[in-house]
Motif scaffolding. Structure first.
Motif, PDB file in Angstrom:
ATOM      1  N   ASP A  16       0.843  -1.190   0.000  1.00 19.42           N
ATOM      2  CA  ASP A  16       0.000   0.000   0.000  1.00 19.42           C
ATOM      3  C   ASP A  16       0.881   1.244   0.000  1.00 19.42           C
ATOM      4  O   ASP A  16       1.794   1.363   0.815  1.00 19.42           O
ATOM      5  CB  ASP A  16      -0.917   0.007   1.225  1.00 19.42           C
ATOM      6  N   GLU A  51     -10.726   3.963   3.763  1.00 14.93           N
ATOM      7  CA  GLU A  51      -9.778   4.733   2.967  1.00 14.93           C
ATOM      8  C   GLU A  51     -10.176   4.540   1.516  1.00 14.93           C
ATOM      9  O   GLU A  51     -10.157   3.424   1.006  1.00 14.93           O
ATOM     10  CB  GLU A  51      -8.327   4.274   3.222  1.00 14.93           C
ATOM     11  N   GLU A  69      -9.508   4.302  -1.965  1.00 16.21           N
ATOM     12  CA  GLU A  69      -8.296   4.078  -2.750  1.00 16.21           C
ATOM     13  C   GLU A  69      -8.664   3.368  -4.043  1.00 16.21           C
ATOM     14  O   GLU A  69      -9.785   2.896  -4.221  1.00 16.21           O
ATOM     15  CB  GLU A  69      -7.304   3.172  -1.983  1.00 16.21           C
ATOM     16  N   ASP A 110      -9.442   0.458   1.933  1.00 14.43           N
ATOM     17  CA  ASP A 110      -8.409  -0.052   2.833  1.00 14.43           C
ATOM     18  C   ASP A 110      -8.808   0.293   4.273  1.00 14.43           C
ATOM     19  O   ASP A 110      -8.417   1.322   4.820  1.00 14.43           O
ATOM     20  CB  ASP A 110      -7.067   0.590   2.447  1.00 14.43           C
ATOM     21  N   LYS A 148      -4.521  -2.024  10.384  1.00 18.18           N
ATOM     22  CA  LYS A 148      -4.783  -2.066   8.946  1.00 18.18           C
ATOM     23  C   LYS A 148      -5.049  -3.475   8.428  1.00 18.18           C
ATOM     24  O   LYS A 148      -5.735  -3.648   7.423  1.00 18.18           O
ATOM     25  CB  LYS A 148      -3.544  -1.544   8.191  1.00 18.18           C
ATOM     26  N   THR A 152      -4.860   6.453   0.308  1.00 17.93           N
ATOM     27  CA  THR A 152      -6.105   7.217   0.357  1.00 17.93           C
ATOM     28  C   THR A 152      -6.052   8.387  -0.619  1.00 17.93           C
ATOM     29  O   THR A 152      -5.059   9.116  -0.654  1.00 17.93           O
ATOM     30  CB  THR A 152      -6.319   7.770   1.776  1.00 17.93           C
TER      31      THR A 152
HETATM   32 CA    CA Z   1      -4.194   2.726   2.901  1.00 15.17          CA
END
Ligand code: CA
Length: 429
Positions: free
Chosen positions: A135, A208, A210, A242, A262, A359
């Protein structure tokens, strides 16, 4: 080889809605299971899922060098491994067979019955076996906002940020396909009210917004790739949520970065839209100042994409509340730069690897890509249509990310990336 499938004036003989995310110019790839429990690789046109295993068996890919079982698999990894030339031949052929003027399948009702399903007859599965997931953190606006919220205005952007795409290695096993519910994670955190850490369900469950790209086999261990080649290795893109637990993240992130805040779940949309299909929507990203080091400097223009993104919160009563509207083109670092940087130390990247953009926050308050930013560190609660308020997400909230590209001639979309949040798992005693 020309991308014939992108012809904006092309029409299909299938009956599809105007404005569908999946016109004949899209032809994404995914994996689905039929109600007879058959798993296959497929594509989608309008509200129809097309079984590419059956399509291949019935001879519609004749003349294209493909192994017999390439589409009768539960992941796209082997097909992705075949490389760009094959992806393009396959996509062009599908486009040709479903062209309004082509009778070969249109007038063969027996074959149509075997190959074509209604979307509501099938269930989408994870399209790839994700070997590794990385990521990035490539939105300048997001990095600046989060830095300001966590560390104050003076130290918002770290000194390395403008010189390279910052990233970390994520967790592949917990990547799920849209439609999969996730459990609110528990973890260790420091509450403002207590002096020592506590363990419990996160109180700050965040999204997030993304996008992620999926690679083919890129390089051998020890052999970096050059930036001019990087885009050749990118198969396509998906929407990506995410999930993040901000209280767990904040307590654990120093000194080694994100871990359990995460790794509990990340959601992807089920259809991979190819870079070929996205070609007409290329655009310029932000100007990069200072100039990147030469190994990260693009030699050509048009390295970003104009992809409109929206996030909605659907409450129990079915209300859809728009949380944010942003765009992929706001990202400072490009996918080509991310991939080049990733291999610059010789790290090998393989077919089916997933790379998150980070993000995607835009320049305005309405375009922030996380609740952390939208509420500015829990200072401004968001009021929903049903009168309730949110700083972060509640149990039973459903979060939906949508994405699409549109120009004067055509539009294609990614569909949805949808996740419902379930209460924390409690083991029965
Ligand atoms: Ca992320």
């Amino acid at each position: 080889m020309k991308i014939l499938a992108n012809n904006p004036s092309k029409k299909t003989w299938l009956d599809i809605d105007k404005g569908s995310d999946f016109p004949i110019q899209n032809i994404p790839f995914g994996v689905f299971i039929t109600k007879d429990d058959i798993i296959t690789i497929g594509t989608r046109i309008g509200e129809y899922a097309i079984d590419l295993g059956a399509f291949h068996q019935l001879g519609y890919f004749n003349g294209i060098p493909l192994t017999d079982d390439i589409f009768m698999q539960d992941s796209l990894n082997d097909f992705i491994s075949d490389g760009r030339k094959t992806w393009r031949l396959v996509r062009n052929r599908i486009s040709e067979v479903f062209d309004a003027e082509n009778p070969i399948l249109r007038d063969n009702m027996a074959h149509r019955g075997i190959i074509i399903f209604d979307m509501n007859e099938i269930e989408m599965l994870l399209p790839i076996y994700v070997g590794d997931y990385t990521d990035f953190y490539s939105s300048k606006e997001h990095a600046t906002n989060v830095g300001e919220i966590f560390r104050g205005k003076d130290n918002a952007l770290m000194p390395n940020w403008l010189h390279m795409p910052i990233g970390y290695h994520g967790r592949a096993s917990s990547i799920v396909v849209s439609g999969t519910s996730i459990r609110r994670p528990s973890g260790q955190m420091m509450n403002s009210s207590s002096e020592s850490p506590v363990f419990g369900p996160t109180q700050k469950l965040d999204m997030e917004i993304e996008m992620a790209f999926i690679t083919t086999d890129v390089n051998n261990l020890g052999e970096p790739i050059a930036i001019e080649e990087a885009n050749e290795y990118i198969f396509g893109m998906v929407l990506f949520n995410d999930w993040s637990a901000r209280d767990i993240q904040k307590w654990e992130y120093a000194p080694l970065g994100p871990f359990l805040g995460k790794s509990f779940a990340s959601t992807i949309s089920p259809w991979i839209v190819t870079m070929d299909a996205l070609e007409p929507f290329k655009c310029e990203g932000p100007v990069q100042t200072p100039e990147p080091l030469s190994y990260l400097k693009h030699k050509k223009n048009g390295n970003s994409f104009d992809i409109k993104l929206q996030a909605f919160l659907e409450t129990k009563n079915g209300d859809a509340n728009l949380l944010s509207e942003t765009n992929f083109k706001h990202l400072y670092w490009t996918m080509g730069q991310q991939l080049t940087h990733h291999t610059s130390n010789g790290c090998n990247v393989k077919a089916g690897d997933l790379m998150g953009s980070g993000t995607i926050s835009g320049p305005t308050k309405e375009s922030y890509g996380s609740m952390l930013e939208l509420t500015w560190g829990s200072k401004n609660a968001i009021t929903l249509k049903d009168g309730s308020t949110r700083l972060f997400f509640d149990d039973n909230d459903k979060v939906i990310i949508r994405g699409y590209c549109q120009n004067k001639e055509a539009s294609i979309g990614f569909g949805e990336c949808t996740t419902k949040i379930l209460p924390t798992f409690n083991r029965k005693k």
